[in-house]
Design a protein around this motif. Structure first.
Motif, PDB file in Angstrom:
ATOM      1  N   TYR A  54      12.928   3.520  -2.201  1.00 37.49           N
ATOM      2  CA  TYR A  54      11.610   4.119  -2.029  1.00 37.49           C
ATOM      3  C   TYR A  54      10.696   3.113  -1.341  1.00 37.49           C
ATOM      4  CZ  TYR A  54      12.859   7.808  -5.321  1.00 37.49           C
ATOM      5  OH  TYR A  54      13.446   8.876  -5.932  1.00 37.49           O
ATOM      6  N   VAL A  55       9.758   3.615  -0.530  1.00 33.64           N
ATOM      7  CA  VAL A  55       8.793   2.748   0.141  1.00 33.64           C
ATOM      8  C   VAL A  55       7.399   3.344  -0.044  1.00 33.64           C
ATOM      9  CG1 VAL A  55       8.058   1.742   2.326  1.00 33.64           C
ATOM     10  CG2 VAL A  55      10.479   2.019   1.862  1.00 33.64           C
ATOM     11  N   ILE A  56       6.472   2.522  -0.544  1.00 28.00           N
ATOM     12  CA  ILE A  56       5.070   2.907  -0.676  1.00 28.00           C
ATOM     13  C   ILE A  56       4.298   2.177   0.411  1.00 28.00           C
ATOM     14  CG2 ILE A  56       3.018   2.808  -2.126  1.00 28.00           C
ATOM     15  CD1 ILE A  56       4.869   2.867  -4.543  1.00 28.00           C
ATOM     16  N   VAL A  57       3.607   2.926   1.266  1.00 24.22           N
ATOM     17  CA  VAL A  57       2.852   2.345   2.375  1.00 24.22           C
ATOM     18  C   VAL A  57       1.360   2.529   2.074  1.00 24.22           C
ATOM     19  CG1 VAL A  57       2.416   2.419   4.842  1.00 24.22           C
ATOM     20  CG2 VAL A  57       4.693   2.909   3.979  1.00 24.22           C
ATOM     21  N   GLU A  58       0.628   1.427   2.065  1.00 24.24           N
ATOM     22  CA  GLU A  58      -0.812   1.458   1.814  1.00 24.24           C
ATOM     23  C   GLU A  58      -1.579   1.160   3.100  1.00 24.24           C
ATOM     24  OE1 GLU A  58      -1.205  -0.008  -2.748  1.00 24.24           O
ATOM     25  OE2 GLU A  58      -1.071  -1.566  -1.232  1.00 24.24           O
ATOM     26  N   ASP A  59      -2.851   1.507   3.120  1.00 20.41           N
ATOM     27  CA  ASP A  59      -3.771   1.215   4.227  1.00 20.41           C
ATOM     28  C   ASP A  59      -3.278   1.771   5.557  1.00 20.41           C
ATOM     29  OD1 ASP A  59      -5.456  -0.181   2.494  1.00 20.41           O
ATOM     30  OD2 ASP A  59      -4.326  -2.033   2.764  1.00 20.41           O
ATOM     31  N   ALA A  60      -2.926   3.038   5.575  1.00 18.48           N
ATOM     32  CA  ALA A  60      -2.431   3.672   6.807  1.00 18.48           C
ATOM     33  C   ALA A  60      -3.525   3.737   7.876  1.00 18.48           C
ATOM     34  CB  ALA A  60      -1.910   5.069   6.503  1.00 18.48           C
ATOM     35  N   LEU A  61      -4.782   3.705   7.479  1.00 15.61           N
ATOM     36  CA  LEU A  61      -5.884   3.741   8.447  1.00 15.61           C
ATOM     37  C   LEU A  61      -5.993   2.442   9.250  1.00 15.61           C
ATOM     38  CD1 LEU A  61      -8.692   5.509   6.409  1.00 15.61           C
ATOM     39  CD2 LEU A  61      -7.705   6.283   8.553  1.00 15.61           C
ATOM     40  N   LYS A  62      -5.430   1.354   8.737  1.00 12.26           N
ATOM     41  CA  LYS A  62      -5.591   0.046   9.381  1.00 12.26           C
ATOM     42  C   LYS A  62      -4.417  -0.325  10.276  1.00 12.26           C
ATOM     43  CE  LYS A  62      -8.419  -1.639   5.604  1.00 12.26           C
ATOM     44  NZ  LYS A  62      -8.544  -2.619   4.522  1.00 12.26           N
ATOM     45  N   PRO A 127      -3.707   6.562   2.785  1.00 10.28           N
ATOM     46  CA  PRO A 127      -4.668   6.009   3.755  1.00 10.28           C
ATOM     47  C   PRO A 127      -5.377   4.762   3.242  1.00 10.28           C
ATOM     48  CG  PRO A 127      -5.416   8.133   2.915  1.00 10.28           C
ATOM     49  CD  PRO A 127      -4.060   7.898   2.358  1.00 10.28           C
ATOM     50  N   GLY A 128      -5.519   4.646   1.945  1.00  8.53           N
ATOM     51  CA  GLY A 128      -6.148   3.469   1.337  1.00  8.53           C
ATOM     52  C   GLY A 128      -5.169   2.805   0.383  1.00  8.53           C
ATOM     53  N   ALA A 129      -5.666   2.446  -0.790  1.00 11.57           N
ATOM     54  CA  ALA A 129      -4.811   1.823  -1.796  1.00 11.57           C
ATOM     55  C   ALA A 129      -3.985   2.899  -2.509  1.00 11.57           C
ATOM     56  CB  ALA A 129      -5.660   1.065  -2.808  1.00 11.57           C
ATOM     57  N   ALA A 130      -2.806   2.526  -2.935  1.00 10.02           N
ATOM     58  CA  ALA A 130      -1.933   3.453  -3.651  1.00 10.02           C
ATOM     59  C   ALA A 130      -2.422   3.609  -5.089  1.00 10.02           C
ATOM     60  CB  ALA A 130      -0.503   2.939  -3.645  1.00 10.02           C
ATOM     61  N   PRO A 131      -2.186   4.766  -5.702  1.00 10.57           N
ATOM     62  CA  PRO A 131      -2.597   4.947  -7.099  1.00 10.57           C
ATOM     63  C   PRO A 131      -1.819   4.021  -8.030  1.00 10.57           C
ATOM     64  CG  PRO A 131      -1.406   6.873  -6.294  1.00 10.57           C
ATOM     65  CD  PRO A 131      -1.601   5.964  -5.137  1.00 10.57           C
ATOM     66  N   PRO A 132      -2.466   3.559  -9.099  1.00 13.07           N
ATOM     67  CA  PRO A 132      -1.800   2.598  -9.991  1.00 13.07           C
ATOM     68  C   PRO A 132      -0.574   3.173 -10.701  1.00 13.07           C
ATOM     69  CG  PRO A 132      -4.004   3.156 -10.796  1.00 13.07           C
ATOM     70  CD  PRO A 132      -3.847   3.797  -9.471  1.00 13.07           C
ATOM     71  N   GLU A 133      -0.479   4.500 -10.828  1.00 17.47           N
ATOM     72  CA  GLU A 133       0.688   5.095 -11.478  1.00 17.47           C
ATOM     73  C   GLU A 133       1.960   4.800 -10.691  1.00 17.47           C
ATOM     74  OE1 GLU A 133      -1.965   7.317 -10.563  1.00 17.47           O
ATOM     75  OE2 GLU A 133      -2.957   6.869 -12.460  1.00 17.47           O
ATOM     76  N   LEU A 134       1.869   4.833  -9.357  1.00 20.89           N
ATOM     77  CA  LEU A 134       3.037   4.545  -8.526  1.00 20.89           C
ATOM     78  C   LEU A 134       3.333   3.054  -8.464  1.00 20.89           C
ATOM     79  CD1 LEU A 134       2.849   6.922  -5.439  1.00 20.89           C
ATOM     80  CD2 LEU A 134       4.521   6.910  -7.251  1.00 20.89           C
ATOM     81  N   LEU A 135       2.304   2.242  -8.540  1.00 17.50           N
ATOM     82  CA  LEU A 135       2.499   0.797  -8.408  1.00 17.50           C
ATOM     83  C   LEU A 135       3.223   0.198  -9.612  1.00 17.50           C
ATOM     84  CD1 LEU A 135      -0.862  -0.305  -6.780  1.00 17.50           C
ATOM     85  CD2 LEU A 135       1.330   0.140  -5.691  1.00 17.50           C
ATOM     86  N   LYS A 136       3.303   0.949 -10.707  1.00 13.94           N
ATOM     87  CA  LYS A 136       4.045   0.464 -11.871  1.00 13.94           C
ATOM     88  C   LYS A 136       5.541   0.362 -11.562  1.00 13.94           C
ATOM     89  CE  LYS A 136       0.868   2.491 -15.208  1.00 13.94           C
ATOM     90  NZ  LYS A 136       0.698   3.539 -16.213  1.00 13.94           N
ATOM     91  N   ASN A 137       6.016   1.179 -10.623  1.00 15.56           N
ATOM     92  CA  ASN A 137       7.437   1.210 -10.293  1.00 15.56           C
ATOM     93  C   ASN A 137       7.850   0.123  -9.305  1.00 15.56           C
ATOM     94  OD1 ASN A 137       7.598   3.567 -11.806  1.00 15.56           O
ATOM     95  ND2 ASN A 137       7.161   4.843 -10.042  1.00 15.56           N
ATOM     96  N   VAL A 138       6.891  -0.496  -8.614  1.00 15.63           N
ATOM     97  CA  VAL A 138       7.187  -1.410  -7.514  1.00 15.63           C
ATOM     98  C   VAL A 138       7.845  -2.686  -8.025  1.00 15.63           C
ATOM     99  CG1 VAL A 138       6.168  -2.819  -5.699  1.00 15.63           C
ATOM    100  CG2 VAL A 138       5.360  -0.504  -6.090  1.00 15.63           C
ATOM    101  N   LEU A 139       8.950  -3.059  -7.384  1.00 17.09           N
ATOM    102  CA  LEU A 139       9.625  -4.315  -7.718  1.00 17.09           C
ATOM    103  C   LEU A 139       9.419  -5.376  -6.654  1.00 17.09           C
ATOM    104  CD1 LEU A 139      13.027  -3.139  -9.200  1.00 17.09           C
ATOM    105  CD2 LEU A 139      11.027  -3.950 -10.400  1.00 17.09           C
TER     106      LEU A 139
END
Length: 185
Positions: A54-62, A127-139
């Motif tokens: 899985y890949v979470i991409v943040e700050d898509a506007l930048k 487009p901005g920061a990812a929600p904290p619920e998803l960030l719990k899964n990030v390794l």
């Protein structure tokens, strides 16, 4: 490694990766995302097996584009009717959905087969920061050396042993720090 060990549950375990588009060029970043979505970074990679992460991409506007791409780049779409060509500028897509620019770039870099839709479903773009619920899964979080070098260059920190930045020397209209003048000579 035997064939059975390579296809075990642990070998196909999916990990969550987090990345940001800030100070990153669209095409280069999309290739890295596609690489992880396909699972090519794993030793058990096989083109017919969907073992990507899985890949979470943040700050898509930048996200950055090179050259005049913000003004010249258009996406093509056809309605299916005669004369039904639609050319949509990238600025219009960015206003409507900034994540769609990244999604289209990654989609073009994935293999055109039946696994492409499943791989794109594992891509989460914000487009901005990812929600904290998803960030719990990030390794893992990507730290690209190119981006770190650009940020350090933008700060223009003086080398060790140089005089302080606030010691300025007037040369015409341009203000130049003394540590930079030593390099010019």
């Amino acid at each position: 490694m035997s064939w059975r060990e390579g296809t075990s549950i642990l070998a196909l375990h999916r990990v969550w990766h987090r990345t940001t588009c800030e100070d990153r060029i669209l095409g280069r970043h999309a290739t890295r995302i596609a690489h992880v979505l396909m699972g090519k970074h794993k030793p058990t990679y096989h083109p017919a097996v969907d073992a990507g992460d899985y890949v979470i991409v943040e700050d898509a506007l930048k996200v950055k584009l090179t050259g005049k791409s913000w003004t010249n780049k258009t996406y093509f779409k056809h309605t299916g009717f005669h004369g039904g060509e639609k050319f949509i500028p990238i600025t219009q897509i960015r206003e409507r959905d900034p994540g769609d620019i990244i999604r289209r770039a990654v989609k073009g870099m994935l293999p055109k087969n039946s696994l492409r839709k499943q791989r794109l479903d594992r891509l989460k773009i914000f487009p901005g920061a990812a929600p904290p619920e998803l960030l719990k899964n990030v390794l893992t979080t990507w730290r690209d050396p190119e981006v770190q070098a650009l940020r350090a260059q933008a700060k223009q920190e003086p080398p060790e042993g140089a005089e302080k930045m606030n010691a300025w020397n007037q040369q015409g209209e341009e203000k130049v720090p003394k540590w930079k003048l030593a390099k010019r000579a």
